[in-house]
Scaffold this active site. Structure first.
Site, mmCIF file in Angstrom:
data_model
loop_
_atom_site.group_PDB
_atom_site.id
_atom_site.type_symbol
_atom_site.label_atom_id
_atom_site.label_comp_id
_atom_site.label_asym_id
_atom_site.label_seq_id
_atom_site.Cartn_x
_atom_site.Cartn_y
_atom_site.Cartn_z
ATOM 1 C CE LYS A 69 38.344 41.710 33.174
ATOM 2 N NZ LYS A 69 39.243 42.570 33.807
ATOM 3 C CE LYS A 86 40.572 40.763 36.019
ATOM 4 N NZ LYS A 86 40.978 42.162 36.554
HETATM 5 C C1 PBG Z 1 43.184 44.647 35.929
HETATM 6 C C2 PBG Z 1 42.002 44.623 34.863
HETATM 7 C C3 PBG Z 1 42.045 43.989 33.604
HETATM 8 C C4 PBG Z 1 40.989 44.112 32.996
HETATM 9 C C5 PBG Z 1 40.190 45.267 33.682
HETATM 10 N N1 PBG Z 1 40.737 45.394 34.956
HETATM 11 C C6 PBG Z 1 43.451 43.217 33.270
HETATM 12 C C7 PBG Z 1 44.013 42.546 33.854
HETATM 13 O O1 PBG Z 1 43.538 41.772 35.082
HETATM 14 O O2 PBG Z 1 45.322 42.205 33.840
HETATM 15 C C8 PBG Z 1 40.866 43.524 31.679
HETATM 16 C C9 PBG Z 1 39.964 44.335 30.867
HETATM 17 C C10 PBG Z 1 40.026 43.791 29.300
HETATM 18 O O3 PBG Z 1 40.819 42.850 28.879
HETATM 19 O O4 PBG Z 1 39.102 44.520 28.458
HETATM 20 N N2 PBG Z 1 42.735 45.108 37.239
#
Ligand code: PBG
Length: 340
Positions: free
Chosen positions: A262, A208
């Site tokens: 991601k 991520k």
């Molecule tokens: C945070 C989380 C995020 C997303 C899913 N879980 C955002 C972040 O890390 O700030 C993002 C998903 C999206 O942008 O659709 N635990």
């Protein structure tokens, strides 16, 4: 698997090479098609909010709503009838319940746990994936515990374990840690097993990245106004690819059943490397910013939104994904159903 192209070209130079023959009509293209998108590839991320009868638009994600529990149940019912295999639930926690340590994450009656129970009771056949991280619950918007400007790893992991256990207890089928703390998959797996949840799976947000494409999601869960600083000390540097393999390797060694990359589209190279290298169930999250880009361009008449949507989702399949988390899920599912 590589065709020995050079040998072939040498021996057949006399023959014209015409790949366009395979594209001459739709029937021919169908025969040549290497990848297909089906409804079974889709995981639908759904935002849950307090109240009854609430369907609330999210300004930065046109066409995506937050649903109160009763409405979410109806959406789950429709998703199941369309053949969508699973939902990924995210809470928009009321601001008065957010605090420094994200303590509401550990409340067995929090929004998410109530939503899991309600959906499981009404639509038992749909898979429920729940997010493990503290950001929808903290007053500072970070995924972990914050002390003197630093995110504490091991103290956060201890909380994530408890968060995972209450979600499993509420009936979650898959626990999806999205926090990027080190060691959390092993800790969660061990605790789930010890508590009798051996059948609860883990989908690790393994690679991520610290991405600008999460902006609209932070609006959706109400953490954009509160987030202090950035997430670069725990989420990955977009410059790195080999490190993603190390992240995936660790999460698999720690017991992850599925791994996720991601964001999605800007990281297709990572998906392919992960799938080629490990050959495990690999998922991509087409995140909020990717969704918003396509919707905004389509709304302004700059491109055909529906075609762009389908092309991006097919690209995930081509890259090696087993499935995709996408806000387009219900729309694609309806479209695919109408074509059958
Ligand atoms: C945070 C989380 C995020 C997303 C899913 N879980 C955002 C972040 O890390 O700030 C993002 C998903 C999206 O942008 O659709 N635990």
């Amino acid at each position: 698997m590589r065709w020995p192209l050079e040998n072939r070209l040498e021996t057949r130079l006399d023959l014209p090479r015409r790949l366009r023959r395979g594209r001459k009509a739709e029937w021919a293209r169908k025969l040549m098609r290497e990848n297909r998108l089906t409804v079974e590839d889709l995981i639908w991320p759904v935002f849950i909010t307090e109240g009854t009868g609430v369907t609330e638009a999210i300004a930065t994600m046109p066409g995506v709503n937050r649903y109160s529990m009763d409405q979410a149940v109806e959406q789950a019912r429709e998703a199941a009838s369309l053949g969508i295999p699973a939902l990924a639930l995210f809470p928009n926690t009321p601001s008065h319940l957010r605090d420094e340590t994200g303590s509401e994450a550990l409340n067995p009656d929090n929004l998410i746990c109530r939503a899991i129970r309600a959906i499981k009771a009404a639509v038992p056949e749909i898979g429920i994936i729940t997010d493990v991280a503290l950001d929808p619950y903290t007053s500072h918007g970070h995924d972990g515990l914050l002390a003197e400007g630093r995110i504490l790893n091991d103290e956060t992991v201890a909380m994530l374990v408890r968060q995972a256990l209450i979600q499993a207890d509420a009936g979650a089928d898959v626990i999806a840690p999205s926090d990027m703390m080190d060691g959390r998959v092993a800790a969660i797996r061990e605790a789930l097993d010890a508590a009798g949840f051996a059948d609860v799976s883990i989908m690790a947000y393994a690679a991520k990245y610290a991405s600008a494409f999460y902006g609209p999601f932070r609006d959706a869960v109400g953490s954009s106004g509160t987030l202090k600083g950035d997430k670069k000390t725990y989420q990955m540097d977009p410059a790195n690819a080999v490190e993603a393999l190390r992240e995936v390797e660790l999460d698999l060694a720690e017991g992850a059943d599925y791994v996720m990359v991601k964001p999605g589209m800007p990281y297709l190279d990572i998906i392919t490397r992960v799938k080629d290298h490990f050959g495990v169930p690999t998922f991509a999250y087409q995140v909020s910013g990717e969704y918003a880009m396509i919707m905004a361009a389509a709304e302004r008449g700059m491109l055909d939104g529906e075609k762009a949507m389908l092309e991006t989702l097919l690209a995930f399949k081509r890259a090696g994904c087993d499935g995709i988390l996408t806000y387009f899920a219900p729309r694609v599912a309806r479209l695919l159903a109408s074509r059958d």
